[in-house]
Design a protein around this motif. Structure first.
Motif, PDB file in Angstrom:
ATOM      1  N   THR A  26       0.850  -1.190   0.000  1.00  0.00           N
ATOM      2  CA  THR A  26       0.000   0.000   0.000  1.00  0.00           C
ATOM      3  C   THR A  26       0.888   1.244   0.000  1.00  0.00           C
ATOM      4  O   THR A  26       1.751   1.401   0.858  1.00  0.00           O
ATOM      5  CB  THR A  26      -0.921   0.011   1.234  1.00  0.00           C
ATOM      6  OG1 THR A  26      -1.700  -1.185   1.222  1.00  0.00           O
ATOM      7  CG2 THR A  26      -1.834   1.218   1.219  1.00  0.00           C
ATOM      8  N   ARG A  27       0.668   2.103  -0.977  1.00  0.00           N
ATOM      9  CA  ARG A  27       1.513   3.299  -1.114  1.00  0.00           C
ATOM     10  C   ARG A  27       0.649   4.560  -1.049  1.00  0.00           C
ATOM     11  O   ARG A  27      -0.487   4.575  -1.530  1.00  0.00           O
ATOM     12  CB  ARG A  27       2.261   3.276  -2.458  1.00  0.00           C
ATOM     13  CG  ARG A  27       3.012   1.983  -2.762  1.00  0.00           C
ATOM     14  CD  ARG A  27       4.166   1.752  -1.796  1.00  0.00           C
ATOM     15  NE  ARG A  27       5.148   2.803  -1.836  1.00  0.00           N
ATOM     16  CZ  ARG A  27       6.153   2.858  -2.723  1.00  0.00           C
ATOM     17  NH1 ARG A  27       6.290   1.894  -3.647  1.00  0.00           N
ATOM     18  NH2 ARG A  27       7.035   3.831  -2.703  1.00  0.00           N
ATOM     19  N   THR A  28       1.209   5.606  -0.471  1.00  0.00           N
ATOM     20  CA  THR A  28       0.521   6.890  -0.379  1.00  0.00           C
ATOM     21  C   THR A  28       1.226   7.910  -1.259  1.00  0.00           C
ATOM     22  O   THR A  28       2.450   8.018  -1.246  1.00  0.00           O
ATOM     23  CB  THR A  28       0.486   7.397   1.078  1.00  0.00           C
ATOM     24  OG1 THR A  28      -0.200   6.433   1.877  1.00  0.00           O
ATOM     25  CG2 THR A  28      -0.241   8.730   1.173  1.00  0.00           C
ATOM     26  N   ILE A  29       0.422   8.654  -2.010  1.00  0.00           N
ATOM     27  CA  ILE A  29       0.944   9.671  -2.924  1.00  0.00           C
ATOM     28  C   ILE A  29       0.468  11.044  -2.467  1.00  0.00           C
ATOM     29  O   ILE A  29      -0.742  11.297  -2.398  1.00  0.00           O
ATOM     30  CB  ILE A  29       0.448   9.409  -4.369  1.00  0.00           C
ATOM     31  CG1 ILE A  29       0.943   8.058  -4.876  1.00  0.00           C
ATOM     32  CG2 ILE A  29       0.883  10.538  -5.313  1.00  0.00           C
ATOM     33  CD1 ILE A  29       0.313   7.614  -6.191  1.00  0.00           C
ATOM     34  N   SER A  56      -6.508   0.508  -8.303  1.00  0.00           N
ATOM     35  CA  SER A  56      -5.517  -0.195  -7.474  1.00  0.00           C
ATOM     36  C   SER A  56      -6.161  -0.981  -6.343  1.00  0.00           C
ATOM     37  O   SER A  56      -5.462  -1.597  -5.534  1.00  0.00           O
ATOM     38  CB  SER A  56      -4.517   0.807  -6.880  1.00  0.00           C
ATOM     39  OG  SER A  56      -5.140   1.626  -5.899  1.00  0.00           O
ATOM     40  N   GLY A  57      -7.485  -0.933  -6.278  1.00  0.00           N
ATOM     41  CA  GLY A  57      -8.169  -1.602  -5.175  1.00  0.00           C
ATOM     42  C   GLY A  57      -7.828  -0.990  -3.830  1.00  0.00           C
ATOM     43  O   GLY A  57      -7.824  -1.659  -2.800  1.00  0.00           O
ATOM     44  N   GLY A  58      -7.520   0.298  -3.847  1.00  0.00           N
ATOM     45  CA  GLY A  58      -7.201   1.006  -2.607  1.00  0.00           C
ATOM     46  C   GLY A  58      -5.762   0.887  -2.167  1.00  0.00           C
ATOM     47  O   GLY A  58      -5.368   1.450  -1.137  1.00  0.00           O
ATOM     48  N   LYS A  59      -4.934   0.178  -2.934  1.00  0.00           N
ATOM     49  CA  LYS A  59      -3.531  -0.002  -2.547  1.00  0.00           C
ATOM     50  C   LYS A  59      -2.684   1.231  -2.844  1.00  0.00           C
ATOM     51  O   LYS A  59      -1.600   1.395  -2.280  1.00  0.00           O
ATOM     52  CB  LYS A  59      -2.950  -1.231  -3.243  1.00  0.00           C
ATOM     53  CG  LYS A  59      -3.520  -2.542  -2.713  1.00  0.00           C
ATOM     54  CD  LYS A  59      -2.883  -3.741  -3.377  1.00  0.00           C
ATOM     55  CE  LYS A  59      -3.453  -5.040  -2.824  1.00  0.00           C
ATOM     56  NZ  LYS A  59      -2.856  -6.222  -3.484  1.00  0.00           N
ATOM     57  N   ASP A 247      10.135   5.028  -9.821  1.00  0.00           N
ATOM     58  CA  ASP A 247      11.006   3.850  -9.956  1.00  0.00           C
ATOM     59  C   ASP A 247      10.763   2.813  -8.858  1.00  0.00           C
ATOM     60  O   ASP A 247      11.127   1.649  -9.018  1.00  0.00           O
ATOM     61  CB  ASP A 247      12.479   4.274  -9.950  1.00  0.00           C
ATOM     62  CG  ASP A 247      12.876   5.019 -11.213  1.00  0.00           C
ATOM     63  OD1 ASP A 247      12.125   4.953 -12.204  1.00  0.00           O
ATOM     64  OD2 ASP A 247      13.937   5.684 -11.208  1.00  0.00           O
ATOM     65  N   SER A 248      10.168   3.242  -7.752  1.00  0.00           N
ATOM     66  CA  SER A 248       9.887   2.314  -6.647  1.00  0.00           C
ATOM     67  C   SER A 248       8.572   1.559  -6.846  1.00  0.00           C
ATOM     68  O   SER A 248       8.296   0.605  -6.125  1.00  0.00           O
ATOM     69  CB  SER A 248       9.832   3.073  -5.319  1.00  0.00           C
ATOM     70  OG  SER A 248       8.619   3.815  -5.210  1.00  0.00           O
ATOM     71  N   LEU A 249       7.764   2.016  -7.827  1.00  0.00           N
ATOM     72  CA  LEU A 249       6.485   1.362  -8.090  1.00  0.00           C
ATOM     73  C   LEU A 249       6.675   0.116  -8.948  1.00  0.00           C
ATOM     74  O   LEU A 249       7.585   0.042  -9.769  1.00  0.00           O
ATOM     75  CB  LEU A 249       5.524   2.320  -8.811  1.00  0.00           C
ATOM     76  CG  LEU A 249       5.059   3.560  -8.053  1.00  0.00           C
ATOM     77  CD1 LEU A 249       4.223   4.445  -8.963  1.00  0.00           C
ATOM     78  CD2 LEU A 249       4.276   3.184  -6.802  1.00  0.00           C
ATOM     79  N   GLN A 250       5.792  -0.834  -8.770  1.00  0.00           N
ATOM     80  CA  GLN A 250       5.769  -2.011  -9.630  1.00  0.00           C
ATOM     81  C   GLN A 250       5.243  -1.589 -11.009  1.00  0.00           C
ATOM     82  O   GLN A 250       4.480  -0.611 -11.108  1.00  0.00           O
ATOM     83  CB  GLN A 250       4.864  -3.095  -9.033  1.00  0.00           C
ATOM     84  CG  GLN A 250       5.292  -3.593  -7.662  1.00  0.00           C
ATOM     85  CD  GLN A 250       4.207  -4.383  -6.963  1.00  0.00           C
ATOM     86  OE1 GLN A 250       3.154  -4.655  -7.523  1.00  0.00           O
ATOM     87  NE2 GLN A 250       4.470  -4.743  -5.711  1.00  0.00           N
TER      88      GLN A 250
END
Length: 333
Positions: A26-29, A56-59, A247-250
């Protein structure tokens, strides 16, 4: 009993590991802009957040920071490069401090319509400029629309070009904006956007220039009496994301973010264009006097700004200007 206890411990560890993996996934932007809630830019950001959450289904969760709460545009750029801020949207011309070619977006009277501007920024030219940002730690996802800029002031109605002489006008802090104000015999005052309202209220400056949606959303009508619909510049708004964060995102997450930016941009531009008439009407209701320059005066305004364009074409690169003009020629056929 021992075997049962062991199974329980293994199951508990597995659940904990799964929970940790889920939390890690789960990532916050954080997404910042200078304009307040209710402005078309923020509407576009809200749409982006909604799409990202759904896909993202809330992720991936997007937290919005409108109204310059995270500092000026320049501060936001530095934070994005450093990885402490994930996203922002701002005038593309501001990015000339990172990549000089972006100054071409601030050339006076470069675009004659929303359709022309959209064709350029969505085409090869706009993509080419955004690609140049990668080496600066920035990724350009799309271009929101701020629209055409108009000039306000607290002193007098503007019915001819000479009426602008002597006015102290706030401008976006970059050389081309300083120069075009000087070309009109007015006095440029570069200021970060969060400082503009107070400077107008305290009479430190006489006026400023922005699209009517910005003027209305920020209630500049409370401290400004006159607006002339000069339409002297069109502002695309680069939607930026930190390269460190990107770059850290899948890959699947990157696709969600990129697709959401494109989808939100279509919505945002529609809102920006629909809000112009609404903003203008509200400004009038709140006491602003609206003037338009006659065709002869508008032509005079263009002529006064031509030397500014010629001067900065050298800095930006004649080849860049020629490329943009060639693309515009195709659109205008």
């Amino acid at each position: 009993m021992k075997r049962l206890l062991l199974k329980t411990l293994v199951a508990t560890a597995a659940i904990a590991a799964f929970g940790a993996a889920q939390a890690q996934d789960t990532r916050t932007i954080k997404f910042a802009t200078q304009n307040p809630k209710g402005h078309p830019l923020v509407m576009g950001m809200e749409k982006f957040a909604e799409i990202v959450a759904a896909k993202s289904g809330g992720k991936l969760k997007v937290n919005l920071f409108p109204g310059g709460t995270l500092g000026s545009d320049q501060a936001n750029v530095s934070a994005i490069q450093g990885g402490t801020l994930e996203m922002a949207t701002m005038n593309s011309g501001i990015l000339a401090s990172q990549v000089k070619e972006f100054a071409v977006y601030d050339f006076p009277f470069m675009f004659g319509s929303n359709a022309e501007a959209e064709a350029i920024v969505d085409g090869p030219f706009g993509k080419k400029l955004h690609d140049k940002l990668k080496d600066k730690g920035l990724i350009g996802l799309s271009y929101f629309e701020l629209g055409f800029r108009d000039i306000t002031n607290s002193k007098r109605p503007i019915t001819k070009v000479e009426d602008l002489a002597g006015l102290k006008l706030r401008v976006i802090p970059n050389p081309i904006n300083v120069d075009w104000v000087k070309a009109l015999d007015a006095n440029p005052t570069p200021l970060p956007f969060p400082e503009v309202y107070a400077a107008l209220e305290q009479k430190a400056i006489d006026g400023q220039e922005n699209p009517v949606t910005v003027i209305n959303a920020n209630k500049f009508y409370e401290v400004q009496k006159h607006v002339v619909l000069s339409h002297h510049q069109y502002n695309p708004q680069s939607v930026l994301i930190s390269k460190k964060f990107w770059d850290s995102l899948q890959p699947a997450q990157q696709k969600i973010v990129a697709d959401a930016a494109v989808e939100a941009t279509k919505f945002q531009r529609q809102q920006a264009r629909e809000q112009v008439a609404i903003a203008l009407e509200n400004m009038k209701k709140n006491g602003m006097q609206v003037t338009e320059l006659p065709p002869a005066e508008l032509a005079k305004l263009r002529d006064k700004m031509r030397p500014v364009t010629a001067k900065h074409a050298v800095t930006v690169g004649q080849d860049v200007v020629a490329e943009l003009q060639a693309e515009l020629a195709k659109v205008r056929k």
